[in-house]
Design a protein around this motif. Structure first.
Motif, mmCIF file in Angstrom:
data_model
loop_
_atom_site.group_PDB
_atom_site.id
_atom_site.type_symbol
_atom_site.label_atom_id
_atom_site.label_comp_id
_atom_site.label_asym_id
_atom_site.label_seq_id
_atom_site.Cartn_x
_atom_site.Cartn_y
_atom_site.Cartn_z
ATOM 1 N N SER A 113 146.172 15.651 81.250
ATOM 2 C CA SER A 113 146.698 16.428 80.132
ATOM 3 C C SER A 113 146.426 17.915 80.348
ATOM 4 N N GLU A 114 147.470 18.728 80.261
ATOM 5 C CA GLU A 114 147.298 20.180 80.402
ATOM 6 C C GLU A 114 146.427 20.737 79.282
ATOM 7 N N GLY A 115 146.648 20.262 78.062
ATOM 8 C CA GLY A 115 145.872 20.760 76.935
ATOM 9 C C GLY A 115 144.393 20.485 77.087
ATOM 10 N N PHE A 116 144.065 19.275 77.538
ATOM 11 C CA PHE A 116 142.656 18.916 77.710
ATOM 12 C C PHE A 116 142.036 19.704 78.853
ATOM 13 N N SER A 117 142.793 19.914 79.927
ATOM 14 C CA SER A 117 142.277 20.671 81.063
ATOM 15 C C SER A 117 141.909 22.089 80.632
ATOM 16 N N TYR A 158 144.834 16.917 72.138
ATOM 17 C CA TYR A 158 145.653 18.119 71.981
ATOM 18 C C TYR A 158 147.128 17.872 72.283
ATOM 19 N N ASP A 159 147.400 17.054 73.295
ATOM 20 C CA ASP A 159 148.774 16.811 73.725
ATOM 21 C C ASP A 159 149.353 15.485 73.252
ATOM 22 N N VAL A 242 125.155 2.027 79.661
ATOM 23 C CA VAL A 242 124.131 1.238 78.982
ATOM 24 C C VAL A 242 124.049 1.635 77.513
ATOM 25 N N ALA A 243 123.971 0.647 76.637
ATOM 26 C CA ALA A 243 123.881 0.826 75.186
ATOM 27 C C ALA A 243 125.108 1.499 74.589
ATOM 28 N N GLY A 244 126.176 1.633 75.377
ATOM 29 C CA GLY A 244 127.388 2.282 74.868
ATOM 30 C C GLY A 244 127.238 3.770 74.655
ATOM 31 N N LEU A 245 126.288 4.399 75.361
ATOM 32 C CA LEU A 245 126.072 5.835 75.196
ATOM 33 C C LEU A 245 127.303 6.615 75.645
ATOM 34 N N GLY A 246 127.533 7.745 74.993
ATOM 35 C CA GLY A 246 128.613 8.610 75.451
ATOM 36 C C GLY A 246 129.377 9.237 74.322
ATOM 37 N N GLY A 247 130.596 9.656 74.638
ATOM 38 C CA GLY A 247 131.437 10.372 73.701
ATOM 39 C C GLY A 247 132.205 11.434 74.444
ATOM 40 N N CYS A 248 132.722 12.398 73.735
ATOM 41 C CA CYS A 248 133.419 13.509 74.368
ATOM 42 C C CYS A 248 133.430 14.685 73.411
ATOM 43 N N PRO A 249 132.787 15.806 73.782
ATOM 44 C CA PRO A 249 132.710 16.945 72.866
ATOM 45 C C PRO A 249 134.060 17.576 72.567
ATOM 46 N N TYR A 250 135.058 17.337 73.425
ATOM 47 C CA TYR A 250 136.387 17.913 73.221
ATOM 48 C C TYR A 250 137.352 16.920 72.583
ATOM 49 N N ALA A 251 136.831 15.771 72.187
ATOM 50 C CA ALA A 251 137.668 14.737 71.591
ATOM 51 C C ALA A 251 137.069 14.328 70.248
ATOM 52 N N PRO A 252 137.464 14.976 69.173
ATOM 53 C CA PRO A 252 136.880 14.679 67.855
ATOM 54 C C PRO A 252 136.968 13.198 67.509
ATOM 55 N N GLY A 253 135.835 12.634 67.120
ATOM 56 C CA GLY A 253 135.799 11.234 66.716
ATOM 57 C C GLY A 253 135.589 10.257 67.853
ATOM 58 N N ALA A 254 135.593 10.743 69.083
ATOM 59 C CA ALA A 254 135.437 9.840 70.228
ATOM 60 C C ALA A 254 134.013 9.292 70.270
ATOM 61 N N SER A 255 133.915 7.978 70.295
ATOM 62 C CA SER A 255 132.596 7.346 70.356
ATOM 63 C C SER A 255 132.241 7.078 71.806
#
Length: 312
Positions: A113-117, A158-159, A242-255
Motif C-alpha cells: 500500500s502506498e499510503g501505508f508506506s 489509509y488506502d 507467543v501470547a498473541g503479542l503485537g499490533g501496529c502503531p499505524y493501524a488503529p484498532g489492530a490487535s
C-alpha cells in the motif's frame, strides 16, 4: 473421493513456525523491556523446539525504542543448535549492526500500500525497495539469507482494500532482489479466508509456494481461519507471536499477531508436526506476560493454562 478428503491430503505434513514475539510482538507494546528480559524470552522460546526466532530489530531507537539495544539482546542469547536467530534490518546501517551482533539471517520489509508506506517509513514503495539493494549485496557478500516482508496484503488503514496483483508485484520484486522467502502480512487483520487465497493465488504465479509465508494479525478473529485456508493450498511457513503479542502503531484498532499457542494447538490437533513443545511454549508465554503485566491473548494458551493451574 470427497472434497474433505482431497483437502486433507493437500495439507502439509509439517509446518515451520517463525516466532515473532520478541520483535514484532514487543515492538508494539507500550512498555520498553530491558535487553536482559528480551533475551530471556528468546531463550525460553528456543527451548520450545521453535527453530526460527526473530530476535530483534536494528532500527533507530528514536523510532522504535522497544527495539533499542538489540545488539545487547543478541550478546545475551544462550544459542541453541539448530535455531536461526533473525533480525529486521531496514537499511545498510541496520544490516551492518545485525551482522556485528551475530544475526543468522536478516529481513527487509515493504508495503503493498502506498499510503501505508508513506505513513510507516515516509517514502514510496519504489523508494523503499531501492533502499534494499545495498542490503542484498552486503548479505550476499557475507553469506546471510534475507527474508522479505510485504505488509497490508489484504487491507490498509489509509488506502482500504488492496488488490492481490499489487501484493504480487511487490513480493515479486523482493523475490527478484534475492529474498529467499516472502512473508505476506495482513498488518491490520482485516483479511478473510477467500481473500487470503486470492493473494496467495496471485503471488504464487511468480514465487513458489514453498518460498512463501503467512503473517496474519488477529484484529477481527480471522487469523486462524486465514492460515487454514492457505494450508489447504500447500503453504507451510507461518509467522506467529507467543501470547498473541503485537499490533501496529499505524493501524488503529489492530490487535496482536496470531498467537503461537493457538496455531500450534490447531496444527497438532490436525496431526501436522511443528516440533514445538506446548508445555515449554506456555512457560515462555507466562514469563513474558508476567513481565508486561498483561494477560495472554491466546485462547488455547488461556485454556491450557487453566487446565494446568485450575482456579479454586
Amino acid at each position: 473421493m470427497s472434497s474433505d478428503t482431497a483437502n486433507s491430503q493437500r495439507l502439509p505434513d509439517r509446518v515451520t513456525l517463525v516466532e515473532m514475539g520478541a520483535r514484532d510482538g514487543l515492538q508494539n507494546q507500550p512498555e520498553i523491556l530491558s535487553a536482559e528480559i528480551r533475551s530471556e524470552l528468546i531463550n525460553h522460546l528456543a527451548r520450545t523446539g521453535l527453530q526460527r526466532i526473530e530476535a530483534g530489530s536494528f532500527v533507530s531507537p528514536n523510532a522504535v525504542p522497544q527495539m533499542a539495544e538489540s545488539h545487547k539482546v543478541f550478546s545475551l542469547l544462550h544459542r541453541q543448535p539448530g535455531v536461526t536467530y533473525g533480525a529486521l534490518t531496514p537499511n545498510l546501517k541496520g544490516f551492518e549492526a545485525a551482522l556485528t551482533a551475530g544475526a543468522d539471517e536478516v529481513a527487509v520489509f515493504a508495503s503493498a500500500s502506498e499510503g501505508f508506506s508513506q505513513k510507516n517509513i515516509n517514502c514510496s514503495i519504489a523508494e523503499s525497495l531501492q533502499r534494499f539493494y545495498p542490503v542484498m549485496e552486503a548479505a550476499e557478500k557475507h553469506g546471510l539469507k534475507v527474508r522479505g516482508y510485504v505488509s497490508c496484503v489484504m487491507g490498509c488503514p489509509y488506502d482500504g482494500d488492496i488488490h492481490p496483483a499489487a501484493v504480487a508485484e511487490v513480493a515479486g520484486q523482493l523475490w527478484q532482489m534475492g529474498c529467499y522467502e516472502i512473508s505476506l502480512g495482513d498488518t491490520i487483520g482485516v483479511g478473510t479466508p477467500l481473500k487470503a487465497k486470492k493473494v496467495l493465488e496471485h503471488t504464487s504465479r511468480t514465487i513458489p509456494i514453498s518460498s512463501l509465508a503467512a503473517h496474519f494479525h488477529n484484529t477481527y478473529g480471522q487469523a486462524l481461519a486465514n492460515v487454514f485456508a492457505l494450508l489447504e493450498e500447500g503453504l507451510a511457513v507461518i509467522d506467529s507471536s507467543v501470547a498473541g503479542l503485537g499490533g501496529c502503531p499505524y493501524a488503529p484498532g489492530a490487535s496482536g499477531n496470531l498467537a503461537t499457542e493457538d496455531v500450534v494447538y490447531m496444527l497438532h490437533g490436525m496431526g501436522i508436526k511443528t516440533g514445538v513443545n506446548m508445555e515449554e511454549l506456555l512457560k515462555a508465554a507466562t514469563f513474558i506476560c508476567d513481565q508486561l503485566g498483561i494477560p495472554s491473548r491466546s485462547n488455547a494458551g488461556f485454556a491450557l493454562s487453566s487446565l494446568i493451574h485450575p482456579s479454586g
